[in-house]
Scaffold this active site. Structure first.
Site: not given
Length: 560
Positions: A55, A57, A80, A85, A148, A202, A369, A372-373, A395
């Protein structure tokens, strides 16, 4: 103690890094930088609930440390516009109302969130450009251009009297970005030449060798798919925030004469914001409403949608389940998953793919795909440029942090100069070097509907108990004053057993409850709480012997 500045007088003029979230997990990134009477907070993200958080969110960080040092907090500085973030900002700003700094698109996305929470007029906001340096108390913060999977991502050079910390934010090294300039490697090198105390880098792809592919490589593959599937409708699921990906999809659609429909609330909001800021360029008469799909043959349309992570309520999942009101999946559809599953989402994504295949659609999920890292060679490049005294992997899950630490040992860094921190650790830079001296309070605040923090571990345990074993309700009426049993007990259950097939057991349960009630009456019990406890205990033992399960038992007494 959380109040570092008040309790540690001897170390007031030392620099401290205090991660309040985002370590050992993907999501909920937030880090405080402390020097003297100044605190600057980098990012303020959320995490999505685990499977056992029934339940719930959203999950946001516990910011008790910031609240107890509120007069020291100068600003939130955002790297970003991804949810992990910025997603917690609307909740945290209600307690810590300080200025927010971010680049154009980042601030545009933040403003959408603030508007939804009626905070737009009460939040001080500042849009910054790459190269800008802002003074926040004892700190100076410089925004550095990076790349990114969202436009306008920034690294930060955070300078205090104790030295400079470089925080990469989420980044990749992309020499051919779709929008804007490539990462500003020259500025990283200049900072390295000037001297950097520590680099927070990162770690997400630190276990992957090589370099992260350019976003334009994905665009070429998407264009090839458009060329090869000219006789089908194309449906592409991707992250709403990946504006560069959306731009390339729209470019290919326009090139091959297709109209574009955007599905999913978050996708619509991001595209509207990016278009207003001229970050996304859409050719005239390319976008159409979903209602207009029927006016065009399928092979002349493209649907860009949310749901690439298998989210149950996202547009693509509703299409796969046959619940979307305006889009029906069929054999004439090619569905592209233009993202990689976030760890933990693999099963949900696979389930959606199977449903799409059962409806006859062609599903493509390979080579569409680019992360972005940074992969290992990109991480090495940044470290070679910045040449930090200390290394702080950030991260990522613990395995990602450890992978970067191993990589750094290969670059020649000593073990004692690499810090794998835990959320809540206080890393202090003093005369004797860097050391973790203490911890502050951290944790998860659960958001359920409009409730923030009102669902704790006890409630979660109850929800898990209900999900695993169900509930049994025992209702009976007692006469006011005399406590004589007037009716019942009547037993109903949900999620425990199917009553129609368990008549004998429920009859036996009612007899056990009745015996327990009469035993209380015979021994002179008048406290209703004792009545309830006696009924619960007797039924719990009865059901365990019969089923090896312990449902939640809820006695309900009606006073007559």
């Amino acid at each position: 103690m959380n109040n570092l500045i008040e309790t540690n007088k001897e170390s007031e003029q030392t620099l401290k890094i205090v991660p309040l979230g985002g370590l050992e997990q993907i999501g909920m990134n937030i880090t405080a930088f402390v020097y003297g009477d100044s605190i600057v907070v980098v990012d303020c993200g959320l995490a999505f609930p685990e499977d056992d958080m029934f339940g719930i969110d959203l999950v946001i960080p516990d910011t008790t440390f910031l609240e107890e040092n509120l007069d020291k907090v100068k600003a939130f500085v955002i790297t970003h516009g991804h949810e992990d973030h910025i997603g917690a900002l609307p909740y945290v700003l209600k307690k810590i109302n300080v200025p927010v700094y971010g680049t154009r698109l980042t601030m545009g996305i933040i403003e959408n969130k603030l508007r939804e929470h009626n905070l737009l007029n009460t939040t001080e906001r500042h849009v910054v450009s790459f190269g800008d340096v802002i003074t926040l108390g004892q700190f100076q913060v410089e925004f550095i251009k990076t790349n990114h999977s969202i436009v306008d991502a920034a690294a930060l050079a955070i300078t205090s009297p104790a030295g400079t910390i470089v925080h990469t934010g989420d980044f990749k090294v992309d020499y051919t970005p779709v929008y804007g300039d490539a990462i500003d490697l020259q500025r990283f090198a200049e900072l390295g030449n000037d001297g950097v105390l520590a680099l927070m880098c990162d770690s997400t792809n630190s276990n992957r060798p090589g370099h992260t592919p350019s976003e334009k490589a994905v665009g070429r593959n998407i264009d090839q798919i458009f060329r090869d599937h000219s006789d089908t409708r194309i449906i592409i699921a991707t992250f709403a925030s990946n504006v560069d990906r959306v731009q390339q999809i729209i470019d290919s659609a326009y090139k091959y004469g297709r109209k574009v429909v955007v599905e999913g609330r978050s996708m619509v909001n991001i595209i509207e914001t990016a278009t207003k800021l001229d970050v996304l360029k859409i050719p005239e008469n390319t976008l159409i409403d979903t209602d207009q799909l029927k006016n065009y043959p399928g092979e002349k349309t493209v649907i860009i949608t949310t749901g690439s992570q298998g989210e149950s309520m996202a547009a693509l999942s509703r299409m796969a389940d046959g619940l979307h009101r305006k889009v029906t999946i069929g054999p004439n559809d090619t569905v592209i998953f233009s993202s990689s599953p976030i760890p933990g989402n693999e099963k949900a994504v696979t389930a959606v793919i199977n449903k799409l295949l059962l409806k006859g659609a062609d599903v493509i999920s390979q080579d569409v795909h680019a992360s972005g890292h940074p992969c290992q060679e990109d991480v090495k490049l940044i470290y070679h440029l910045v040449q930090p005294r200390y290394c702080i992997p950030v991260h990522g899950e613990y395995r990602h942090l450890k992978a970067q630490a191993k990589l750094l040992r290969g670059l020649g860094y000593d073990k004692q100069d690499i810090f794998i921190l835990h959320s809540g650790d206080v890393l202090e830079f003093g005369k004797d070097g860097a050391v973790v001296r203490e911890k502050v309070q951290v944790g998860n605040i659960l958001v359920d509907g409009i409730g923030v923090g009102d669902v704790g571990n006890v409630v979660l345990r109850d929800r898990q108990h209900l999900a695993e074993d169900g509930i049994v309700i025992v209702a009976f009426a007692l006469e006011s004053g005399s406590c004589q049993l007037l009716s019942g007990p009547e037993i109903t259950s949900r999620g425990f057993v199917y009553i129609k097939e368990a008549d004998d057991m429920m009859t036996g349960a009612a007899a056990v409850a009745e015996e327990s009630i009469y035993h209380c009456l015979e021994t002179g019990v008048t406290d209703w709480n004792r009545f309830k406890s006696a009924v619960k205990d007797s039924l719990s033992d009865f059901f365990w012997k019969k089923t090896q399960r312990r449902p939640v038992i809820l006695p309900m007494i009606l006073e007559v």
